[in-house]
Design a protein around this motif. Structure first.
Motif, PDB file in Angstrom:
ATOM      1  N   PHE A 188      33.428  36.888  58.366  1.00 51.41           N
ATOM      2  CA  PHE A 188      34.257  36.883  57.163  1.00 51.41           C
ATOM      3  C   PHE A 188      35.445  37.810  57.451  1.00 51.41           C
ATOM      4  O   PHE A 188      35.297  39.040  57.464  1.00 51.41           O
ATOM      5  CB  PHE A 188      33.474  37.382  55.953  1.00 51.41           C
ATOM      6  N   ASP A 189      36.597  37.216  57.713  1.00 46.81           N
ATOM      7  CA  ASP A 189      37.811  37.958  58.052  1.00 46.81           C
ATOM      8  C   ASP A 189      38.605  38.162  56.758  1.00 46.81           C
ATOM      9  O   ASP A 189      39.239  37.239  56.260  1.00 46.81           O
ATOM     10  CB  ASP A 189      38.619  37.175  59.081  1.00 46.81           C
ATOM     11  N   ILE A 190      38.560  39.365  56.224  1.00 45.17           N
ATOM     12  CA  ILE A 190      39.082  39.653  54.892  1.00 45.17           C
ATOM     13  C   ILE A 190      40.467  40.274  54.998  1.00 45.17           C
ATOM     14  O   ILE A 190      40.639  41.367  55.546  1.00 45.17           O
ATOM     15  CB  ILE A 190      38.123  40.586  54.131  1.00 45.17           C
ATOM     16  N   HIS A 204      33.115  29.032  54.901  1.00 47.43           N
ATOM     17  CA  HIS A 204      34.004  28.367  53.934  1.00 47.43           C
ATOM     18  C   HIS A 204      33.277  28.129  52.607  1.00 47.43           C
ATOM     19  O   HIS A 204      33.822  28.420  51.526  1.00 47.43           O
ATOM     20  CB  HIS A 204      34.494  27.049  54.525  1.00 47.43           C
ATOM     21  N   ASP A 205      32.059  27.620  52.673  1.00 47.32           N
ATOM     22  CA  ASP A 205      31.306  27.357  51.446  1.00 47.32           C
ATOM     23  C   ASP A 205      30.953  28.658  50.723  1.00 47.32           C
ATOM     24  O   ASP A 205      30.924  28.707  49.478  1.00 47.32           O
ATOM     25  CB  ASP A 205      30.039  26.566  51.759  1.00 47.32           C
ATOM     26  N   ALA A 206      30.689  29.717  51.478  1.00 42.07           N
ATOM     27  CA  ALA A 206      30.414  31.010  50.853  1.00 42.07           C
ATOM     28  C   ALA A 206      31.649  31.516  50.115  1.00 42.07           C
ATOM     29  O   ALA A 206      31.551  32.052  48.999  1.00 42.07           O
ATOM     30  CB  ALA A 206      29.973  32.024  51.906  1.00 42.07           C
ATOM     31  N   VAL A 207      32.817  31.328  50.719  1.00 38.65           N
ATOM     32  CA  VAL A 207      34.065  31.765  50.078  1.00 38.65           C
ATOM     33  C   VAL A 207      34.329  30.949  48.813  1.00 38.65           C
ATOM     34  O   VAL A 207      34.781  31.488  47.792  1.00 38.65           O
ATOM     35  CB  VAL A 207      35.241  31.650  51.071  1.00 38.65           C
ATOM     36  N   HIS A 219      34.383  34.771  41.060  1.00 37.87           N
ATOM     37  CA  HIS A 219      35.455  35.739  40.823  1.00 37.87           C
ATOM     38  C   HIS A 219      36.789  34.996  40.730  1.00 37.87           C
ATOM     39  O   HIS A 219      37.634  35.114  41.605  1.00 37.87           O
ATOM     40  CB  HIS A 219      35.497  36.777  41.948  1.00 37.87           C
ATOM     41  N   PRO A 220      36.979  34.205  39.704  1.00 35.83           N
ATOM     42  CA  PRO A 220      38.184  33.385  39.605  1.00 35.83           C
ATOM     43  C   PRO A 220      39.464  34.220  39.610  1.00 35.83           C
ATOM     44  O   PRO A 220      39.538  35.268  38.973  1.00 35.83           O
ATOM     45  CB  PRO A 220      38.003  32.648  38.272  1.00 35.83           C
ATOM     46  N   GLY A 221      40.437  33.740  40.393  1.00 39.07           N
ATOM     47  CA  GLY A 221      41.717  34.420  40.464  1.00 39.07           C
ATOM     48  C   GLY A 221      41.770  35.584  41.419  1.00 39.07           C
ATOM     49  O   GLY A 221      42.820  36.216  41.585  1.00 39.07           O
ATOM     50  N   VAL A 222      40.648  35.885  42.070  1.00 39.16           N
ATOM     51  CA  VAL A 222      40.586  37.036  42.985  1.00 39.16           C
ATOM     52  C   VAL A 222      40.657  36.587  44.437  1.00 39.16           C
ATOM     53  O   VAL A 222      41.370  37.180  45.260  1.00 39.16           O
ATOM     54  CB  VAL A 222      39.298  37.857  42.746  1.00 39.16           C
ATOM     55  N   ILE A 223      39.916  35.534  44.779  1.00 41.08           N
ATOM     56  CA  ILE A 223      39.834  35.032  46.143  1.00 41.08           C
ATOM     57  C   ILE A 223      40.890  33.944  46.364  1.00 41.08           C
ATOM     58  O   ILE A 223      41.099  33.087  45.506  1.00 41.08           O
ATOM     59  CB  ILE A 223      38.435  34.451  46.436  1.00 41.08           C
ATOM     60  N   ILE A 243      42.784  38.121  47.569  1.00 43.43           N
ATOM     61  CA  ILE A 243      42.047  38.486  48.779  1.00 43.43           C
ATOM     62  C   ILE A 243      41.792  37.198  49.567  1.00 43.43           C
ATOM     63  O   ILE A 243      41.078  36.311  49.087  1.00 43.43           O
ATOM     64  CB  ILE A 243      40.718  39.179  48.442  1.00 43.43           C
ATOM     65  N   PHE A 244      42.373  37.122  50.738  1.00 42.21           N
ATOM     66  CA  PHE A 244      42.232  35.924  51.569  1.00 42.21           C
ATOM     67  C   PHE A 244      41.126  36.146  52.588  1.00 42.21           C
ATOM     68  O   PHE A 244      41.129  37.141  53.320  1.00 42.21           O
ATOM     69  CB  PHE A 244      43.551  35.628  52.273  1.00 42.21           C
ATOM     70  N   VAL A 245      40.164  35.229  52.615  1.00 44.16           N
ATOM     71  CA  VAL A 245      39.084  35.284  53.611  1.00 44.16           C
ATOM     72  C   VAL A 245      39.304  34.119  54.566  1.00 44.16           C
ATOM     73  O   VAL A 245      39.144  32.954  54.196  1.00 44.16           O
ATOM     74  CB  VAL A 245      37.692  35.201  52.953  1.00 44.16           C
TER      75      VAL A 245
END
Length: 250
Positions: free
Chosen positions: A80-82, A140-143, A150-154, A167-169
């Motif tokens: 997971f590259d955050i 990808h499915d975890a993200v 967490h809508p609007g965060v990821i 936050i881009f993963v």
């Protein structure tokens, strides 16, 4: 290898192929990349002498595969590259906590580190029985699940305009041939920062600039190698991890 022969302010390049004139005792492995239609001869840094040679070649940063030479087609890490689009590490820390909480819920062991810059990595050691594509699909499915929670965060999109403030993963870093900065690798920064393993309870006060070439050995003397059990923690395969995620997402 990211090489800086004239220092970090000078010309530099990302080099995959072992350079001409590499000593015979340097181990290498030939990997075919269909996208590049050629074989690449990678350096295998498997001992102290090889690491010193990389430094002699002005390799400041070392980026490694999520696979071993035993079979480069099978992933032994899911990454997971955050990357916080705000540029603030505290946002990367929030992302790492979200990922860590989800993995805890799934009963999957994982390891955390700074990238040495603004981001964070969460590495999941897995049994090397699935392809890199399978690891990419799991992340990808975890993200996507995290986005629903967490809508609007990821940020799910690779479009920069759609990632602003989020936050881009980067799940695609799990694709075949992709690399991530190695734990304890230097970064080409004026501070001499180091990609450093962390405990979860350190996230709230961590600052990547606090972990540097001039103090990392003192930290190791105090904490030991927090990633010492990384390979032993590979208790699950990607397939089983993905099955657990699907059940949780249903």
């Amino acid at each position: 290898m990211v090489r800086y022969p004239d220092g970090i302010e000078g010309e530099h390049w990302f080099q995959k192929d072992a350079p001409a004139g590499a000593p015979e005792w340097i181990r290498t492995i030939h990997v075919t990349h269909e996208a590049e239609s050629r074989e690449i001869r990678y350096v295998v840094c498997n001992d102290l002498a090889a690491l010193v040679w990389l430094a002699q070649m002005a390799t400041v940063e070392i980026h490694t595969w999520s696979a071993s030479v035993a079979d480069v087609t099978k992933a032994d890490l899911a990454v997971f590259d955050i990357d916080p689009q705000t540029g603030k590490f505290e946002d990367a820390a929030d992302g790492a906590r979200m990922v860590g909480d989800l993995l805890d819920e799934l009963g999957i062991k994982h390891h955390l580190k700074t990238t040495g810059k603004r981001g964070a990595h969460v590495f999941v050691p897995v049994r090397p029985d699935e392809t890199h594509a399978a690891a990419r699909d799991f992340v990808h499915d975890a993200v996507k699940l995290l986005d629903r929670r967490h809508p609007g965060v990821i940020a799910l999109s690779y479009s920069k305009s759609r990632r602003t403030g989020r936050i881009f993963v980067d799940y695609a870093q799990n694709s075949f041939g992709k690399t991530n900065v190695a734990p304890y690798s230097l970064r080409a920064s004026a501070d001499g920062t180091v990609s450093t393993p962390l405990r979860r309870d350190e996230l709230s006060r961590a600052d990547p600039r606090d972990y540097r070439l001039d103090n990392i050995t003192r930290r190791l003397a105090r904490t030991g190698d927090l990633w010492g059990n990384l390979r032993r923690d590979a208790e699950i395969g990607i397939g089983e991890a993905h099955d657990r995620l699907r059940k949780l997402s249903a």
